[in-house]
Design an enzyme around this catalytic site. Sequence first.
Site, mmCIF file in Angstrom:
data_model
loop_
_atom_site.group_PDB
_atom_site.id
_atom_site.type_symbol
_atom_site.label_atom_id
_atom_site.label_comp_id
_atom_site.label_asym_id
_atom_site.label_seq_id
_atom_site.Cartn_x
_atom_site.Cartn_y
_atom_site.Cartn_z
ATOM 1 N N ASN A 233 0.910 -1.169 0.000
ATOM 2 C CA ASN A 233 0.000 0.000 0.000
ATOM 3 C C ASN A 233 0.938 1.204 0.000
ATOM 4 O O ASN A 233 1.738 1.339 0.928
ATOM 5 C CB ASN A 233 -0.829 -0.056 1.281
ATOM 6 C CG ASN A 233 -2.119 0.730 1.256
ATOM 7 O OD1 ASN A 233 -2.710 0.856 2.328
ATOM 8 N ND2 ASN A 233 -2.584 1.191 0.121
ATOM 9 N N CYS B 149 -6.226 5.919 7.441
ATOM 10 C CA CYS B 149 -5.474 4.923 6.666
ATOM 11 C C CYS B 149 -4.486 4.254 7.622
ATOM 12 O O CYS B 149 -3.589 4.924 8.157
ATOM 13 C CB CYS B 149 -4.743 5.627 5.522
ATOM 14 S SG CYS B 149 -3.737 4.510 4.543
ATOM 15 N N ASN C 89 -2.235 1.634 7.067
ATOM 16 C CA ASN C 89 -0.881 1.506 6.518
ATOM 17 C C ASN C 89 -0.247 2.887 6.349
ATOM 18 O O ASN C 89 0.962 3.056 6.577
ATOM 19 C CB ASN C 89 -0.920 0.806 5.154
ATOM 20 C CG ASN C 89 -1.189 -0.677 5.298
ATOM 21 O OD1 ASN C 89 -0.729 -1.311 6.246
ATOM 22 N ND2 ASN C 89 -1.958 -1.223 4.386
ATOM 23 N N GLU D 35 -10.453 -0.940 -2.439
ATOM 24 C CA GLU D 35 -10.464 0.291 -1.632
ATOM 25 C C GLU D 35 -11.264 1.426 -2.250
ATOM 26 O O GLU D 35 -11.036 1.831 -3.402
ATOM 27 C CB GLU D 35 -9.033 0.801 -1.407
ATOM 28 C CG GLU D 35 -8.399 0.247 -0.151
ATOM 29 C CD GLU D 35 -7.265 1.093 0.332
ATOM 30 O OE1 GLU D 35 -7.420 2.329 0.440
ATOM 31 O OE2 GLU D 35 -6.208 0.505 0.593
ATOM 32 N N ARG D 36 -12.197 1.935 -1.439
ATOM 33 C CA ARG D 36 -12.919 3.170 -1.791
ATOM 34 C C ARG D 36 -11.904 4.315 -1.950
ATOM 35 O O ARG D 36 -10.956 4.406 -1.195
ATOM 36 C CB ARG D 36 -13.884 3.493 -0.645
ATOM 37 C CG ARG D 36 -14.563 4.829 -0.742
ATOM 38 C CD ARG D 36 -15.365 5.145 0.506
ATOM 39 N NE ARG D 36 -14.501 5.464 1.654
ATOM 40 C CZ ARG D 36 -14.964 6.043 2.770
ATOM 41 N NH1 ARG D 36 -16.258 6.303 2.896
ATOM 42 N NH2 ARG D 36 -14.143 6.297 3.767
ATOM 43 N N CYS E 283 -4.536 -3.237 2.946
ATOM 44 C CA CYS E 283 -5.345 -2.153 3.519
ATOM 45 C C CYS E 283 -5.333 -2.325 5.038
ATOM 46 O O CYS E 283 -5.876 -3.305 5.555
ATOM 47 C CB CYS E 283 -6.776 -2.224 2.985
ATOM 48 S SG CYS E 283 -7.864 -0.982 3.688
ATOM 49 N N GLY E 284 -4.708 -1.386 5.725
ATOM 50 C CA GLY E 284 -4.505 -1.535 7.169
ATOM 51 C C GLY E 284 -5.808 -1.572 7.950
ATOM 52 O O GLY E 284 -6.057 -2.499 8.743
HETATM 53 N N1 LIG Z 1 -9.455 4.039 1.047
HETATM 54 C C1 LIG Z 1 -9.826 4.122 2.456
HETATM 55 C C2 LIG Z 1 -8.783 4.925 3.267
HETATM 56 C C3 LIG Z 1 -7.436 4.256 3.252
HETATM 57 C C4 LIG Z 1 -7.508 2.918 3.902
HETATM 58 C C5 LIG Z 1 -6.302 1.996 3.671
HETATM 59 N N2 LIG Z 1 -5.307 2.438 2.726
HETATM 60 C C6 LIG Z 1 -5.654 1.615 4.994
HETATM 61 O O1 LIG Z 1 -4.463 1.256 5.014
HETATM 62 O O2 LIG Z 1 -6.363 1.661 6.034
HETATM 63 C C7 LIG Z 1 -11.163 4.843 2.553
HETATM 64 O O3 LIG Z 1 -11.383 5.794 1.812
HETATM 65 O O4 LIG Z 1 -11.957 4.452 3.406
#
Ligand SMILES: N[C@H](CCC[C@H](N)C(=O)O)C(=O)O
Length: 263
Positions: free
Chosen positions: A13, A76, A78, A192-193, A202-203
Amino acid sequence: MQIEFYKYQGTGNDFVIIDNRDGNFDSKNIDLVSYLCNRRMGIGADGLMLLEKHKAEEVAFTMRYYNSDGKEASMCGNGGRCIAAFAVKVGAADPSKPFYFEAVDGMHIAKYNNGIVSLQMTDVKTIDINDGYYFLDTGSPHYVAHKSNIDTLDIVKIGRQIRHSDTFKPAGTNVNIVEEIAPDHIKVRTYERGVEDETYSCGTGVVASAISTFTKNNECRDFNIDVKGGRLQVWFEGDTAGGFKNIWLTGPATFVYKGNITV
Ligand SMILES: N[C@H](CCC[C@H](N)C(=O)O)C(=O)O
């Protein structure tokens, strides 16, 4: 204008990180952020983060996160791990002890040890148990379903349908498909949104996947989690009835390169 940036990745990521303690970055410019994240025309990343000053002495910095669509977003995991490693690199955080930083979902504690970052995530008070899936917010909203042979699935097709479905309108959701390998070992793939694609990890998604697996099996609270970009660990306390707390996400946060871009 020249912008100095650092490229980091946490289990695939990947992020553009900018030291914005001087406040000079145009943080409302959606087109600029999406250009910097563009994998053909710009630097290329799943997201961009600004490290900014915090008013409180005991808080190392403020983290601002943007998805690659250019819009400021929810937490986020990560990214939090990578900006913690970056803060150590640029002297904004002291790695000799745990340090605090503030993000969109509140205060976080980070522990840095030779390229590995453990990040305390926000508490999870409730988890919705639905027909065939779980829904919970781990700093970002996550749909979680448990399937077998997940490497054979078209995650982008499945994820896009769910993310844009009426059920999750207007904000949408991230979509995670989990395969159980052992009671303490799962594999996760995530759509991922805001990236609008599968990411290598995705963390907040693996945290949601671990908590959903506990709710499903009522067994383990300490997981090894295989993602496309490597392996993460998640452990937590609590239960489905009372909520989950002391949630930790651990894994590598890697500096890739430093650069300058003219915009
Ligand atoms: N795309 C996610 C945010 C980043 C989450 C992801 N990259 C992580 O590591 O948690 C959202 O808009 O809800």
